[in-house]
Design an enzyme around this catalytic site. Structure first.
Site, PDB file in Angstrom:
ATOM      1  N   HIS A  13      -6.623  -1.846  15.170  1.00  9.97           N
ATOM      2  CA  HIS A  13      -6.844  -1.114  13.922  1.00  9.97           C
ATOM      3  C   HIS A  13      -6.663  -2.040  12.709  1.00  9.97           C
ATOM      4  CE1 HIS A  13      -6.638   2.521  11.290  1.00  9.97           C
ATOM      5  NE2 HIS A  13      -5.842   1.744  10.573  1.00  9.97           N
ATOM      6  N   GLU A  14      -5.557  -2.740  12.669  1.00  7.32           N
ATOM      7  CA  GLU A  14      -5.300  -3.588  11.504  1.00  7.32           C
ATOM      8  C   GLU A  14      -6.308  -4.735  11.439  1.00  7.32           C
ATOM      9  OE1 GLU A  14      -3.422  -2.126   9.512  1.00  7.32           O
ATOM     10  OE2 GLU A  14      -2.476  -0.778  10.967  1.00  7.32           O
ATOM     11  N   GLY A  53       3.112   2.402  10.628  1.00  7.46           N
ATOM     12  CA  GLY A  53       2.806   1.640  11.836  1.00  7.46           C
ATOM     13  C   GLY A  53       2.638   0.158  11.550  1.00  7.46           C
ATOM     14  N   ALA A  54       1.745  -0.152  10.621  1.00  8.92           N
ATOM     15  CA  ALA A  54       1.464  -1.549  10.315  1.00  8.92           C
ATOM     16  C   ALA A  54       0.616  -1.620   9.059  1.00  8.92           C
ATOM     17  CB  ALA A  54       0.725  -2.214  11.475  1.00  8.92           C
ATOM     18  N   MET A  55       0.399  -2.839   8.575  1.00  6.89           N
ATOM     19  CA  MET A  55      -0.327  -2.998   7.316  1.00  6.89           C
ATOM     20  C   MET A  55      -1.262  -4.197   7.371  1.00  6.89           C
ATOM     21  SD  MET A  55      -0.934  -1.787   4.398  1.00  6.89           S
ATOM     22  CE  MET A  55      -2.210  -2.539   3.408  1.00  6.89           C
ATOM     23  N   GLU A  56      -2.496  -3.954   6.939  1.00  6.85           N
ATOM     24  CA  GLU A  56      -3.596  -4.907   7.109  1.00  6.85           C
ATOM     25  C   GLU A  56      -3.685  -5.978   6.022  1.00  6.85           C
ATOM     26  OE1 GLU A  56      -4.027  -1.562   6.344  1.00  6.85           O
ATOM     27  OE2 GLU A  56      -5.592  -1.306   4.832  1.00  6.85           O
ATOM     28  N   ASN A  57      -2.595  -6.357   5.353  1.00  6.35           N
ATOM     29  CA  ASN A  57      -2.657  -7.368   4.291  1.00  6.35           C
ATOM     30  C   ASN A  57      -3.533  -8.546   4.697  1.00  6.35           C
ATOM     31  OD1 ASN A  57      -0.272  -5.925   3.138  1.00  6.35           O
ATOM     32  ND2 ASN A  57       0.673  -6.814   4.960  1.00  6.35           N
ATOM     33  N   GLU A  82       0.849  -1.187   0.000  1.00  3.20           N
ATOM     34  CA  GLU A  82       0.000   0.000   0.000  1.00  3.20           C
ATOM     35  C   GLU A  82       0.887   1.241   0.000  1.00  3.20           C
ATOM     36  OE1 GLU A  82      -2.791   0.430   3.224  1.00  3.20           O
ATOM     37  OE2 GLU A  82      -3.782   2.099   2.249  1.00  3.20           O
ATOM     38  N   HIS A 120      -9.558  -3.588   9.978  1.00  4.80           N
ATOM     39  CA  HIS A 120      -9.506  -3.399   8.530  1.00  4.80           C
ATOM     40  C   HIS A 120     -10.023  -4.617   7.773  1.00  4.80           C
ATOM     41  CE1 HIS A 120      -7.890   0.445   7.434  1.00  4.80           C
ATOM     42  NE2 HIS A 120      -6.730   0.302   8.025  1.00  4.80           N
TER      43      HIS A 120
HETATM   44 ZN    ZN Z   1      -5.501   1.854   8.606  1.00  2.02          ZN
END
Ligand code: ZN
Length: 869
Positions: free
Chosen positions: A298-299, A262-266, A122, A302
């Protein structure tokens, strides 16, 4: 520099789509081979040209339906296939590319973090892996095969379910993954490496078992528990509050040290900055614990708001981010303290988001024009986006809001949606007219509510006159009225809350502000009341009402709304700051009103009524928080006055805070709400005591006795900001203890960067060569350079321009290695409009120097161009 802007209004449906894609990765740090085989369908029968996005790899070959294909044109960013005459409705494309992940310092696409591999796609990172229709409205089913050396990379992970594995004769092994849910390329992920693995499971409310896997660097298993607990808590909460259940049989989280965000919701495979996973009492503060929980939540959230329902185009980013931030804030509020959560969110909005809206990067939560998408992962899209959802929630109420959510998901599941799809579902499900409300999506800037009141003694009527105005912003000169929910309470002179009545009966305490000027009448009011305006911060606006000190004190003592009580204390402090800045400029002596000092004293005395709020009310706003109230900021003036306020309050509270400091006894470290609150209050006391004669001894002992990072850091911070004699010993002790651990050393780097000392810049420059520092690690850069530029305004804005020059040097280097981080770090330099002429000239000089860089990235170009405009 050629940088073409994209406009929201230009959205067109894709001519082609990818229905299925098979990716074959043969991993090697210097020589990774990727073969992608995609099934393509033509959507527009007229289309003859297929343009694929791709850059930063070596292109090896392309086949169409199994045959070598040569009718293409290549440029720096794409591959254009000429399909005219072929009249293909469905076909297969096979593309081979070669990558060097070890040399990829941009941390987008496929790169190395430590000894392992990971991806960040992303917004537009997938196109650094292979040529692709890299846009979020192209949803494909992914199958991924990963081959790599078995000893170095025992774990090979991707999205979805593991469907096959095997060993090869040459010491390599392979794993194949299949994700049953069609998704855009930005949700693709791959991880390979050697990790410690924490396993658990979750039974969903419909009784399905989900395997939970948390991967951390070897040796970090003792810091993984909290993240796993947080994940399970999030899964449960989403079922209870939103009736949303997880949909795959496995959920994986991998913590990596090199990560831009921060992080990624893959899908099924979240990749996290290790900062938001690792926590134990020795290494993480209470705040870190909270952040880990919030980012994990949060992730996870998503998965529905982002993955199952994704975005049609990147202009719609707030569709998933604003909504998901709202959801994670609600999670934190439901599981912790709603008031603390709200106040901390408001602080960010008022400082960072209001500043963004007042600066050259101002944009609506749904931007109209973008050059580099990575520049729009902003507090506006995220935090203001969440405020917009929160206002909807306020206007609709929980029940109708949830009905709207249900409709939104039912209508858009498996699709790429727009903000309009969301608002429309909310509108239809609730029956509430949102015509005017929609403008929040297209208008930037912070509205200001100017409120005056009058009391009609004879008829017992109280009137509020409310007008709204949004000042022009950098991106948008003309502003129109918005629909603003203004939540209020009224208090009589004894502090008793008054019912809100019209002539005919009770009325709602949420006023619908929709016009330029509106007047609201309240009947049966028998004495002039004090209004509590903007309860819970019901809208992201500025408030202009001439509160007297008496009114503020009344609210501070009696308001039912926690936010209002806290805000009253903030306003009192701001008034003191402003008056003293004035006195300082006039060469007069500074002073603090005895009223404020006594008020603070009595708040502290009664801390047991509400420990959490007491700690927040007594925390002196940071220089950056104070700064945001001024059109033209005087960084050194604010620095000095704040110090004076701190010292004055500290002296006045000395005996009491010492007593309370010693009375609060927390022998054992527990992450529990009451303990966290008490620890926080005790450390607020410590921060005041630090600037009294007790400071050195107390802080030194605090450090020595600390059995957790929260207390350790509180001591270090107090020693550092008060420049206590014990400071250097403590900092050295910490450095020796933690030199091996970059994540913990970030706290130390940040403290060094915010030292109040004259020579702080020299120290910071020297620390760029510290063995624990690493220029390619975004966390280190943020801790040292970011803290200096953002959290030490007095030094960064030094009138000799040295702070600006330092940042420019760093940015010149970063422009090449990691433009995304460069673009984050440039922020304090582009806000030149907020400073005096002399500083503006110096800042401008820095920006002009950057503008001349030969290979200036799109990321920096976009911001510099706006700032210099
Ligand atoms: Zn987000």
């Amino acid at each position: 520099m050629s940088a073409k802007a994209k406009y929201r209004k230009d959205y067109k449906k894709p001519d082609y789509t990818v229905t299925d894609i098979f990716l074959d990765f043969q991993l090697d740090p210097q020589h990774t081979r990727v073969i992608s085989k995609s099934q393509i369908a033509r959507l527009n029968p007229e289309a003859q040209q297929l343009r694929l996005d791709g850059h930063s790899f070596q292109f090896a070959s392309i086949k169409l339906n199994g045959q070598p294909f040569t009718a293409y044109q290549q440029d720096a960013e794409s591959l254009q296939l000429n399909l005219s005459g072929l009249n293909l409705e469905h076909f297969e494309l096979e593309i081979e590319t070669l990558l060097k992940p070890a040399e990829n310092t941009s941390l987008q696409g496929l790169y190395q973090s430590g000894d392992g591999f990971c991806t960040q796609c992303e917004a537009e990172g997938f196109r650094q892996i292979t040529y692709m229709l890299d846009r979020p409205d192209v949803l494909a089913r992914y199958t991924t095969r990963i081959t790599a050396d078995k000893t170095q990379y025992p774990f090979l992970l991707s999205n979805g379910n593991r469907i096959a594995t095997g060993d090869m004769l040459d010491g390599r092994h392979w794993v194949e993954w299949q994700d049953p849910f069609p998704k855009p390329s930005y949700l693709f992920a791959l991880v390979a490496g050697d990790f410690d693995l924490l396993q658990d499971r979750f039974i969903t409310k419909s009784g399905r078992e989900v395997a939970l896997e948390l991967y951390v660097d070897k040796g970090n298993l003792n810091r993984a528990d909290w993240a796993m607990q947080s994940l399970k808590k999030s899964m449960k909460w989403d079922e209870e509050r939103f009736d949303l259940e997880y949909d795959l049989d496995i959920y994986m989280i991998v913590a990596v040290d090199f990560f831009n965000m921060g992080a990624m919701e893959n899908k099924g495979l979240n990749v996290f900055n290790s900062k938001f996973v690792l926590a134990n009492p020795a290494t993480a503060t209470d705040e870190d614990y909270h952040n880990v929980e919030a980012v994990i939540a949060h992730e996870y959230f998503h998965n529905w708001t982002g993955n199952r329902v994704t975005c049609r185009d990147w202009f719609q980013l707030s569709l998933k981010e604003g909504l998901t931030v709202f959801r994670d804030q609600e999670f934190s509020s439901d599981t912790g303290s709603r008031a603390v959560q709200r106040i901390n969110n408001v602080k960010i909005l008022r400082t960072v988001q209001f500043a963004e809206d007042a600066g050259p990067m101002a944009h609506p939560i749904r931007p109209e024009k973008v050059i580099e998408m990575n520049n729009f992962y902003t507090v506006t899209v995220y935090e203001k986006g969440s405020e917009v959802i929160r206002m909807l929630h306020t206007l609709l109420g929980e029940e109708r809001f949830q009905q709207g959510m249900k409709l939104y998901i039912a209508e858009n599941d498996g699709k790429a949606a727009t903000c309009e799809n969301f608002v429309s579902a909310m509108e239809r499900a609730s029956g509430v007219d949102l015509t005017l409300f929609r403008r929040w999506y297209s208008q930037s800037g912070t509205p200001e509510l100017t409120i005056s009141d009058e009391y009609d003694e004879r008829n017992h009527i109280y009137r509020l006159h409310v007008s709204q105005l949004t000042a022009p912003t950098h991106d948008q000169l003309d502003k129109i009225n918005l629909h603003i929910p203004l939540k209020i309470e009224l208090y009589d002179p004894q502090g008793k809350q008054q019912e809100l009545q019209s002539e005919t009966g009770l009325v709602s305490n949420v006023l619908d502000i929709m016009q330029n000027h509106q007047t609201f009448e309240f009947h049966h009011i028998y004495a002039r009341p004090t209004p509590a305006l903007l309860c819970d911060f019901s809208a992201p606006v500025k408030l202009d009402y001439a509160y007297t000190d008496q009114q503020l004190l009344l609210l501070l003592r009696h308001a039912k709304n926690d936010f209002i009580r806290w805000d009253a204390a903030q306003m009192l402090l701001s008034n003191e700051l402003r008056q003293n800045l004035q006195r300082q400029q006039n060469g007069e002596q500074m002073q603090v009103s005895p009223l404020l000092l006594d008020t603070f004293h009595s708040i502290l005395e009664q801390y047991q009524q509400d420990v959490e709020l007491t700690a927040l009310m007594l925390t002196l706003p940071k220089e950056t928080e104070f700064a945001e109230q001024f059109k033209v900021i005087d960084p050194s003036g604010i620095h000095q006055v704040r110090k004076f306020l701190q010292k004055s309050i500290a002296e006045h509270l000395k005996a009491l805070s010492l007593k309370i400091y010693h009375r609060i006894d927390l022998p054992e470290y527990r992450i529990e709400r009451q303990d966290i609150a008490l620890r926080s209050l005790r450390n607020v006391c410590l921060s005041y005591l630090a600037v009294t004669e007790f400071g050195n001894a107390l802080v030194n002992t605090h450090y020595l006795h600390a059995n957790n990072m929260t207390d350790t850091l509180a001591a270090l911070a107090a020693a550092s900001s008060a420049a206590l004699p014990c400071r250097d010993n403590l900092l050295t002790d910490f450095e020796h203890k933690w030199a091996h651990d970059g994540l913990v050393m970030d706290k130390w780097f940040a403290l060094q960067a915010t030292r109040p000392d004259e020579d702080v810049l020299q120290q910071v420059t020297k620390l760029m060569d510290h063995p624990s520092f690493n220029f390619n690690n975004p966390n280190r850069l943020r801790a040292l350079v970011g803290s200096f530029a953002n959290q030490n305004p007095n030094a960064f804005h030094a009138i000799d321009g040295s702070g600006y020059r330092f940042l420019v040097e760093v940015l010149i280097k970063l422009n090449r290695s990691n433009p995304q981080i460069a673009s984050r770090l440039i922020e304090p330099l582009i806000r030149l409009g907020r400073y005096d002429a002399q500083r503006q000239t110096l800042m401008k000089r820095g920006l002009e120097r950057l503008a001349k860089i030969e290979d200036l990235s799109k990321d920096l170009f976009e911001k510099i161009e706006k700032a210099l405009d």
